[in-house]
Motif scaffolding. Structure first.
Motif, mmCIF file in Angstrom:
data_model
loop_
_atom_site.group_PDB
_atom_site.id
_atom_site.type_symbol
_atom_site.label_atom_id
_atom_site.label_comp_id
_atom_site.label_asym_id
_atom_site.label_seq_id
_atom_site.Cartn_x
_atom_site.Cartn_y
_atom_site.Cartn_z
ATOM 1 N N THR A 162 9.945 3.450 2.223
ATOM 2 C CA THR A 162 10.461 2.030 1.765
ATOM 3 C C THR A 162 9.068 1.096 2.094
ATOM 4 O OG1 THR A 162 12.494 2.449 1.565
ATOM 5 C CG2 THR A 162 11.915 0.296 1.392
ATOM 6 N N GLN A 163 8.784 1.338 3.500
ATOM 7 C CA GLN A 163 7.814 0.194 3.804
ATOM 8 C C GLN A 163 6.470 0.479 3.256
ATOM 9 O OE1 GLN A 163 8.155 0.992 8.004
ATOM 10 N NE2 GLN A 163 9.573 -0.976 8.178
ATOM 11 N N ILE A 164 5.966 1.532 2.675
ATOM 12 C CA ILE A 164 4.832 1.932 2.300
ATOM 13 C C ILE A 164 4.865 1.491 0.814
ATOM 14 C CG2 ILE A 164 3.266 3.688 1.365
ATOM 15 C CD1 ILE A 164 4.002 5.450 3.883
ATOM 16 N N LEU A 165 5.818 1.524 0.007
ATOM 17 C CA LEU A 165 6.237 1.186 -1.308
ATOM 18 C C LEU A 165 6.180 -0.328 -1.662
ATOM 19 C CD1 LEU A 165 8.776 4.034 -2.434
ATOM 20 C CD2 LEU A 165 6.195 3.854 -3.229
ATOM 21 N N LEU A 166 6.795 -1.101 -0.497
ATOM 22 C CA LEU A 166 6.730 -2.468 -0.467
ATOM 23 C C LEU A 166 5.298 -2.904 -0.257
ATOM 24 C CD1 LEU A 166 10.119 -3.168 1.579
ATOM 25 C CD2 LEU A 166 9.738 -3.493 -0.845
ATOM 26 N N SER A 167 4.580 -2.523 0.533
ATOM 27 C CA SER A 167 3.224 -2.807 0.685
ATOM 28 C C SER A 167 2.471 -2.409 -0.387
ATOM 29 C CB SER A 167 2.577 -1.892 1.968
ATOM 30 O OG SER A 167 1.255 -2.158 2.213
ATOM 31 N N THR A 168 2.628 -1.694 -1.102
ATOM 32 C CA THR A 168 1.936 -1.376 -2.624
ATOM 33 C C THR A 168 2.433 -2.288 -3.527
ATOM 34 O OG1 THR A 168 1.983 1.017 -1.929
ATOM 35 C CG2 THR A 168 1.584 0.475 -4.190
ATOM 36 N N LEU A 169 3.652 -2.511 -3.498
ATOM 37 C CA LEU A 169 4.233 -3.663 -4.494
ATOM 38 C C LEU A 169 3.704 -5.058 -4.327
ATOM 39 C CD1 LEU A 169 7.698 -2.568 -5.196
ATOM 40 C CD2 LEU A 169 5.842 -2.290 -6.823
ATOM 41 N N TYR A 170 3.488 -5.579 -3.015
ATOM 42 C CA TYR A 170 3.053 -6.798 -2.530
ATOM 43 C C TYR A 170 2.177 -6.534 -1.818
ATOM 44 C CZ TYR A 170 8.008 -7.204 -4.292
ATOM 45 O OH TYR A 170 9.040 -7.092 -5.001
ATOM 46 N N PRO A 171 0.877 -6.296 -2.011
ATOM 47 C CA PRO A 171 -0.290 -6.112 -1.500
ATOM 48 C C PRO A 171 -0.788 -7.467 -0.689
ATOM 49 C CG PRO A 171 -0.816 -6.005 -3.568
ATOM 50 C CD PRO A 171 0.448 -5.884 -3.583
ATOM 51 N N HIS A 172 -0.251 -8.698 -1.330
ATOM 52 C CA HIS A 172 -0.609 -10.030 -1.048
ATOM 53 C C HIS A 172 -0.144 -10.343 0.425
ATOM 54 C CE1 HIS A 172 2.696 -10.561 -3.337
ATOM 55 N NE2 HIS A 172 3.193 -11.483 -2.482
ATOM 56 N N ASP A 173 0.721 -9.618 0.810
ATOM 57 C CA ASP A 173 1.440 -9.751 2.143
ATOM 58 C C ASP A 173 1.043 -8.985 3.121
ATOM 59 O OD1 ASP A 173 3.000 -10.592 4.035
ATOM 60 O OD2 ASP A 173 5.132 -10.354 2.891
ATOM 61 N N ARG A 182 11.156 5.452 -10.649
ATOM 62 C CA ARG A 182 10.710 4.405 -10.405
ATOM 63 C C ARG A 182 11.142 3.484 -9.472
ATOM 64 N NH1 ARG A 182 8.263 6.521 -13.837
ATOM 65 N NH2 ARG A 182 6.986 6.077 -15.374
ATOM 66 N N PHE A 183 10.357 3.102 -8.333
ATOM 67 C CA PHE A 183 10.739 1.990 -7.228
ATOM 68 C C PHE A 183 10.183 1.022 -7.569
ATOM 69 C CE2 PHE A 183 10.110 0.072 -3.391
ATOM 70 C CZ PHE A 183 11.415 0.301 -2.760
ATOM 71 N N GLY A 184 10.764 0.172 -8.196
ATOM 72 C CA GLY A 184 10.230 -1.039 -9.015
ATOM 73 C C GLY A 184 9.457 -0.468 -10.135
ATOM 74 N N ASN A 185 8.202 -0.637 -10.451
ATOM 75 C CA ASN A 185 7.428 -0.286 -11.354
ATOM 76 C C ASN A 185 6.550 0.994 -10.886
ATOM 77 O OD1 ASN A 185 5.686 -1.722 -10.042
ATOM 78 N ND2 ASN A 185 4.706 -2.383 -12.235
ATOM 79 N N LEU A 186 6.781 1.367 -9.599
ATOM 80 C CA LEU A 186 5.932 2.496 -8.845
ATOM 81 C C LEU A 186 6.429 3.866 -9.523
ATOM 82 C CD1 LEU A 186 5.085 1.139 -5.409
ATOM 83 C CD2 LEU A 186 3.706 1.117 -7.588
#
Length: 346
Positions: free
Chosen positions: A298-309, A150-154
């Motif tokens: 990492t950038q794709i996963l961060l965009s997935t975890l925080y879609p509001h940004d 898991r990356f975060g909960n992904l």
């Protein structure tokens, strides 16, 4: 089994007490760190000889919680196998006897220095040791991992694969599909234009040469989440503690992507330090582009975890475009060269 001697109504669960040192007395349980996906605690235990042992616990509920703990247990155990001087010793994973739907991961607690990013020498010595000591020890020489981590909960699909290009291409397709789903299918014209070019041109251009013309990628264990929040000095101010891995067996350069990410104050000094210990993969001239490619994960996963940004998605698009433009410029140059050669022979 330890005993919980705190004057509280809710004592530690019996399964957790059974994992703590025999004869120990739990005297303190306090929240430790921050996580959006599980609860974390510092557990202090006094021993019959008067000494103190301290442990770190993660806990989460349900099927997702069970999978999170399995990911933590397997990742930390495997990482600890190769760099025990840098990883908190895993102790136990299990489920509460009183609440079978609640699951835990237990490790020794290492005191660390907060808000102090380790110097390149300390940071990269640990990473280079992990890669060097594990190089070539993947089961059957394949890429993947025994469990999905898991990356975060992904969830990360770690199904065993024979070639690096196949493994990384599958992961990128999965991650980009989830990134799209996290944005509720919101159209982004430039990302839609770039995505097929990324898979048809960029990945073959920078991954295939690693496994062509007699070259090969030897899998090593990679941590896969080496942002500064997961690498801190121990209290000696010299040795780093590395934790919260979402491990897999892969190309060692994946772990270097985070050092290019402008989100973190790392950069070239850390990469230069790493290359002192581990040679650059051939073809060496592609290393900078591969570094950008691996940063994209990492950038794709961060965009997935925080879609509001929305800025996170634009960073993905910007770096994907950078790679696509670079490959297409190469193709144009090669085409022009071939045309010039042909005309010279007329």
């Amino acid at each position: 089994m330890a005993t919980d001697v705190r004057n509280v109504v809710e004592k530690l669960d019996e399964s957790l007490l059974a994992a703590l040192p025999e004869g120990g007395k739990v005297v303190s349980v306090t929240p430790s760190g921050m996580s959006n996906y599980c609860n974390t605690f510092r557990i202090e235990v006094t021993m019959p000889d008067g000494s103190t042992q301290v442990f770190f616990e993660k806990e989460a509920s349900g099927k997702e919680g069970l999978e999170l703990m399995e990911s933590a247990w397997t990742s930390e155990n495997t990482t600890y196998e190769f760099i025990p001087e840098h990883v908190p010793r895993p102790v136990k994973k299990g489920s509460y006897k009183s609440r079978p739907d609640r699951h835990f991961f237990l490790a020794e607690f290492i005191e660390m220095i907060e808000d102090d990013i380790p110097r390149p020498e300390s940071y990269m010595t640990a990473i280079a040791a992990l890669h060097s000591r594990s190089m070539g020890k993947s089961p059957d020489g394949k890429f993947g991992f025994p469990v999905n981590t898991r990356f975060g909960n992904l969830e990360q699909d770690n199904s065993w694969t024979g070639t690096w290009e196949e493994y990384w291409t599958r992961q990128m397709k999965d991650f980009l599909q989830r990134e799209d789903a996290a944005h509720d299918g919101e159209r982004h014209a430039e990302l839609e234009r770039l995505r097929p070019l990324f898979f048809d041109k960029v990945l073959p251009r920078y991954l295939r040469p690693l496994e062509s013309d007699g070259r090969s990628v030897t899998p090593c264990l990679i941590h896969a989440d080496l942002w500064p929040g997961n690498v801190k000095y121990q209290t000696d101010g010299e040795t780093v503690c590395v934790y919260d891995a979402c491990a897999m067996w892969g190309h060692n350069e994946v772990d270097l992507g985070v050092f290019r990410n402008p989100r973190y104050p790392l950069g070239k000094p850390y990469l230069k330090e790493y290359w002192k210990h581990v040679p650059i993969s051939e073809p060496e001239e592609d290393v900078d582009s591969r570094n950008t490619l691996y940063m994209l994960r990492t950038q794709i996963l961060l965009s997935t975890l925080y879609p509001h940004d929305p800025k996170l998605r634009e960073i993905v698009v910007s770096n994907m475009k950078l790679l696509v433009d670079k490959v297409e410029a190469e193709e144009a140059a090669q085409s022009n060269s071939q045309t010039d050669t042909y005309q010279a022979h007329l």
